[in-house]
Structures are given as structure tokens and as C-alpha cells.
Enzyme design. Structure first.
Site, PDB file in Angstrom:
ATOM      1  N   GLU A  90       8.934  -3.890   6.340  1.00 37.15           N
ATOM      2  CA  GLU A  90       9.507  -2.841   5.493  1.00 37.15           C
ATOM      3  C   GLU A  90      10.678  -3.328   4.631  1.00 37.15           C
ATOM      4  OE1 GLU A  90       7.879  -0.355   5.009  1.00 37.15           O
ATOM      5  OE2 GLU A  90       6.847   0.283   6.823  1.00 37.15           O
ATOM      6  N   TYR A 117       4.348   7.256   8.245  1.00 33.00           N
ATOM      7  CA  TYR A 117       3.846   8.298   7.339  1.00 33.00           C
ATOM      8  C   TYR A 117       2.982   7.734   6.222  1.00 33.00           C
ATOM      9  CZ  TYR A 117       7.736   6.367   4.774  1.00 33.00           C
ATOM     10  OH  TYR A 117       8.588   5.491   4.166  1.00 33.00           O
ATOM     11  N   GLY A 118       2.867   6.416   6.132  1.00 34.42           N
ATOM     12  CA  GLY A 118       2.175   5.810   4.997  1.00 34.42           C
ATOM     13  C   GLY A 118       1.191   4.740   5.412  1.00 34.42           C
ATOM     14  N   THR A 119       1.400   3.540   4.905  1.00 40.44           N
ATOM     15  CA  THR A 119       0.421   2.469   5.089  1.00 40.44           C
ATOM     16  C   THR A 119       0.382   1.891   6.500  1.00 40.44           C
ATOM     17  OG1 THR A 119       1.944   0.763   4.296  1.00 40.44           O
ATOM     18  CG2 THR A 119       0.519   1.832   2.639  1.00 40.44           C
ATOM     19  N   LEU A 120       1.316   2.270   7.359  1.00 40.32           N
ATOM     20  CA  LEU A 120       1.260   1.835   8.764  1.00 40.32           C
ATOM     21  C   LEU A 120       0.366   2.735   9.614  1.00 40.32           C
ATOM     22  CD1 LEU A 120       4.975   0.807   9.372  1.00 40.32           C
ATOM     23  CD2 LEU A 120       2.984  -0.692   9.500  1.00 40.32           C
TER      24      LEU A 120
END
Length: 181
Positions: free
Chosen positions: A90, A15-18
Site C-alpha cells: 500500500e 475494500y478494494g483490490t485486496l
């Protein structure tokens, strides 16, 4: 490892920087190249969850079902080896995030049947999740886009003399920009 490793793997919701176009997607690209991940599709959480930004505009999904929004992201099939690499990024062993179950709906073409998938996602560690939610004034995002990522600081460019958990503690103890007059 190849495609058979991915087929026996886990579904991971990012949902983010990946996600594609963001700074940590290079890990996903490496995993795809080695056969340890494959893109499944765009997805959205089936229940509402808070998505907030912490220090350095780092995105955090909070495990508070019913609060927040239906969060948009990407679903990947990931091998066990790929999962270990994602866990390292993470910080699951360092108390940064925890990998927990999530239910997402794949976003297909309009009019196509909704497909729900059980997977996992990286949530903010419970030791600070509540403080992040309060710091965000209990408002979250439906998507981590370029707008929300504005001001994101890559890990290598952050202060190296304190840990990320210490940076989070400083962030949640500071006043939110909305409350400063």
C-alpha cells in the site's frame, strides 16, 4: 508464524483490490497460506466514508467521516509480519496510503446481532485526499465491485517513468469526465 501470530494481530478492513476476486488478493492468499492472515468475514463501515477511484481505477478510501457511503468490504485478522507486507504493497512509507483506525460491522445472517469490530484500513494519504474527493465531484461508491474496477490497470502495466504520486497529481489536475462536455 502460524495461527497464534494471527490471533495476536490486527484486524484490517479491505475494500478494494485486496478483496477476493481482485488483482491484489494474491497477497492475502499468501498471508493466509503462511499463517499471517485469516478471513474474519464480510463487513461494512459503521460510519459513512468516501470510496473513490483514482488513476487507473485504483480505489481509495478517504478519511472524511460522514461523507460518502457505508462501504462494504472484507475483514481479515493479520499478524505483525503480514501487516508489514500489506504496508509495503500500500506504499505507506512512500505517501500513497496511510493505515488508520476504522470501525466496521460484521455482516452476519439476517436477524443475527450486529458485531462491531475496531480495526484499521488503508486510507488515501491526506496530501491528495481532498483533491481526489473534489475530482470525484464529492460522490463515492458503497462498494468497489467489478463495475467500478472496469479499466483497472495493474501496477506492472502502468507507466514506470513516473511515480504513483506523480500519477495521482496528474489525475487530480485533469478535468473529471463528468465536467467534460
Amino acid at each position: 508464524m502460524g495461527a497464534e501470530g494471527v490471533m495476536d494481530g490486527h484486524f484490517v478492513f479491505t475494500y478494494g483490490t485486496l478483496k477476493r476476486g481482485f488483482s491484489n488478493h494474491c497477497l492475502i492468499q499468501e498471508l493466509v497460506f503462511t499463517g499471517d492472515a485469516s478471513f474474519v468475514g464480510e463487513a461494512r463501515t459503521t460510519c459513512r466514508l468516501p470510496l473513490v477511484c483514482g488513476p487507473y481505477r485504483v480505489p481509495f478510501l478517504l478519511n472524511f467521516p460522514g461523507a460518502g457511503e457505508h462501504v462494504a468490504g472484507e475483514l481479515y485478522a493479520v499478524s505483525q509480519r503480514g501487516l508489514a507486507r500489506m504496508d509495503e504493497l500500500e506504499g505507506t512509507r512512500r505517501g500513497h496510503y496511510e493505515r488508520l483506525p476504522i470501525s466496521v460491522a460484521l455482516l452476519g445472517h439476517p436477524g443475527s446481532p450486529k458485531v462491531e469490530v475496531a480495526g484499521e484500513a488503508y486510507y488515501a494519504h491526506p496530501s491528495y485526499a481532498g483533491e481526489l474527493w473534489r475530482r470525484s465531484e464529492e460522490r463515492g461508491y458503497a462498494v468497489y465491485s467489478e463495475k467500478e474496477a472496469m479499466g483497472y490497470v495493474k501496477r506492472k502495466d502502468r507507466p514506470q517513468d513516473i511515480t504513483f504520486l506523480e500519477q495521482i497529481r496528474l489525475f487530480v489536475s485533469s478535468p473529471s469526465p463528468q465536467t467534460q462536455g
